[in-house]
Design an enzyme around this catalytic site. Structure first.
Site, PDB file in Angstrom:
ATOM      1  CD  GLU A 286      -1.653  -0.217   3.373  1.00 65.46           C
ATOM      2  OE1 GLU A 286      -1.855   0.845   3.801  1.00 65.46           O
ATOM      3  OE2 GLU A 286      -1.730  -1.370   4.026  1.00 65.46           O
TER       4      GLU A 286
ATOM      5  CB  CYS B 258      -2.489  -4.463   6.011  1.00 65.40           C
ATOM      6  SG  CYS B 258      -1.837  -3.040   6.910  1.00 65.40           S
TER       7      CYS B 258
ATOM      8  CG  HIS C 246      -2.442  -7.068  10.053  1.00 65.67           C
ATOM      9  ND1 HIS C 246      -1.409  -6.579   9.398  1.00 65.67           N
ATOM     10  CD2 HIS C 246      -3.407  -5.770  10.287  1.00 65.67           C
ATOM     11  CE1 HIS C 246      -1.534  -5.144   9.364  1.00 65.67           C
ATOM     12  NE2 HIS C 246      -2.470  -4.843   9.762  1.00 65.67           N
TER      13      HIS C 246
END
Length: 390
Positions: free
Chosen positions: A79, A111, A233
């Site tokens: 990103e 993400c 994450h």
């Protein structure tokens, strides 16, 4: 057919700032950063490192000549791409000496991008069993000096080689995913730094996790006790822990203790690097595999991927026999040991350094960067990369 991760590589810049020092300079109790957020050090990227060079350095350590020839698909999740048109995947092709008879492209969904690439790679191998796929997550997280998200910045990349008969992690059949159009984190094309609604994003991260966890249980008929660990994450290391705690009552105390202990190990790298967006989940996996000696072959590892905006996915994999032989434990230990701490003032100076916005010529001091692959400058609007080993 068994398909999954055959090799994993990782790279982060050689500079970092200590979170205690950053907290003091921001008139914040250091415990808010180190305990409340769960971060200890933050990787800082000099101008000679961008998402392209980070990606190439992460992949360089794992590829041999056979891989270079067999790879026919390169997918980069990011990103923080460097071009609105050209993908990072094409930039790294010559830097890594890859076979030109390959597809190459970039995926964008916050993400979640590297996970999308991993699942696409799995489908590609199913159709082309003799090929290999290189999937990379690479990012430099920027929120701005003195911003609320400053403490969760970072820089780095994780590269994964996907193949049949993988030697690290076999991906299991089932997976669950969910998408909603929400504005919890975003970066418009005109903005250098991201915007984030922190409280809302935290709530959605956990909400999406609970939703896909229930979907996955229904599809797989697996119980929490059947997982050796769950990797998350990690925009910051306390975030995954908050999500994990929401499901711990589904199992007994012994299993809870194991899952919590393995979570602590899985955050080792992340708390010393910071948020690296698309690569964050896979840095957590790598941290678990390289720092937890007791993980047995055959163990099931759950994986939760979340990308703001938002997409969430839960999937799992099985550790393969002798998976440790495919890891680069000492190399990564050396990478961390060789990093240089910089002052908050030096960090602020580096953060504010920018490449020319008009594409004019720029030459960078690449000899000050110990990385094998660096950004050497810009000429005629073209980024100039150097692989010092070529």
């Amino acid at each position: 057919m068994n398909i999954g991760i055959d090799k994993m590589g990782f790279y982060s810049p050689h500079l970092y700032v200590d979170m205690n020092e950053l907290a003091i300079s921001r008139d914040v109790d250091p415990g808010k950063f180190t305990v409340g957020i769960g971060q200890e050090k933050m990787a800082v990227a000099p101008l000679t490192q961008d998402p392209v060079s980070l990606a190439a350095n992460a992949a360089l350590e794992i590829l041999d000549e056979t891989d270079q020839e067999k790879i026919d698909l390169v997918i980069v999740g990011t990103e923080s791409g460097v071009d609105h048109s050209k993908s990072i995947a094409t930039y790294i092709h010559p830097l890594l000496g890859l076979n030109p008879q390959a597809r190459a492209f970039e995926i964008k969904q916050a993400c979640y991008g590297a996970t999308a690439g991993l699942q696409m790679a799995k489908g590609h191998i199913a159709l082309h069993p003799d090929s290999k796929v290189l999937v990379i997550g690479t990012d430099i997280a920027r929120y701005g000096l003195r911003s609320s998200g400053e403490v969760t910045q970072g820089a780095g990349a994780v590269a994964m080689l996907i193949s049949r008969e993988p030697r690290v992690l076999r991906l299991e059949e089932h997976h669950a995913y969910h998408t909603e159009d929400i504005m919890d984190f975003w970066r418009p094309t005109y903005a250098e730094n991201a915007f984030v609604d922190g409280k809302f994003s935290n709530e959605q991260y956990i909400s999406f996790f609970n939703r896909v966890w229930e979907q996955y249980k229904a599809a797989s008929h697996l119980k929490l006790a059947e997982y050796e660990a769950i990797c998350f994450h990690m925009p910051y290391t306390k975030m995954g822990l908050k999500a994990l705690r929401t499901i711990l009552e589904e199992t007994d105390e012994a299993n809870r203790d194991r899952l919590l202990a393995n979570y602590e190990v899985s955050k080792t790298f992340n708390k010393n690097i910071g948020n690296i967006y698309t690569a964050s989940l896979y840095l957590s996996l790598l941290s678990l595999l390289e720092n937890q000696e007791g993980l047995p072959a055959g163990a099931r590892i759950g994986m939760y991927s979340y990308g703001s905006g938002a997409v969430g996915e839960f999937f799992s994999g099985i550790l393969q026999p002798d998976y440790q032989k495919q890891l680069h434990i000492q190399r990564h230990a050396d990478l961390f040991a060789s990093r240089k701490e910089i002052s908050v003032t030096e960090y602020e100076e580096i953060f504010q350094q920018m490449l020319p916005a008009d594409g004019s010529k720029a030459d960078l001091a690449i000899n000050e960067d110990p990385a094998d692959i660096v950004l050497a400058g810009i000429e005629h609007h073209v980024r100039q990369y150097v692989n010092k080993k070529q």
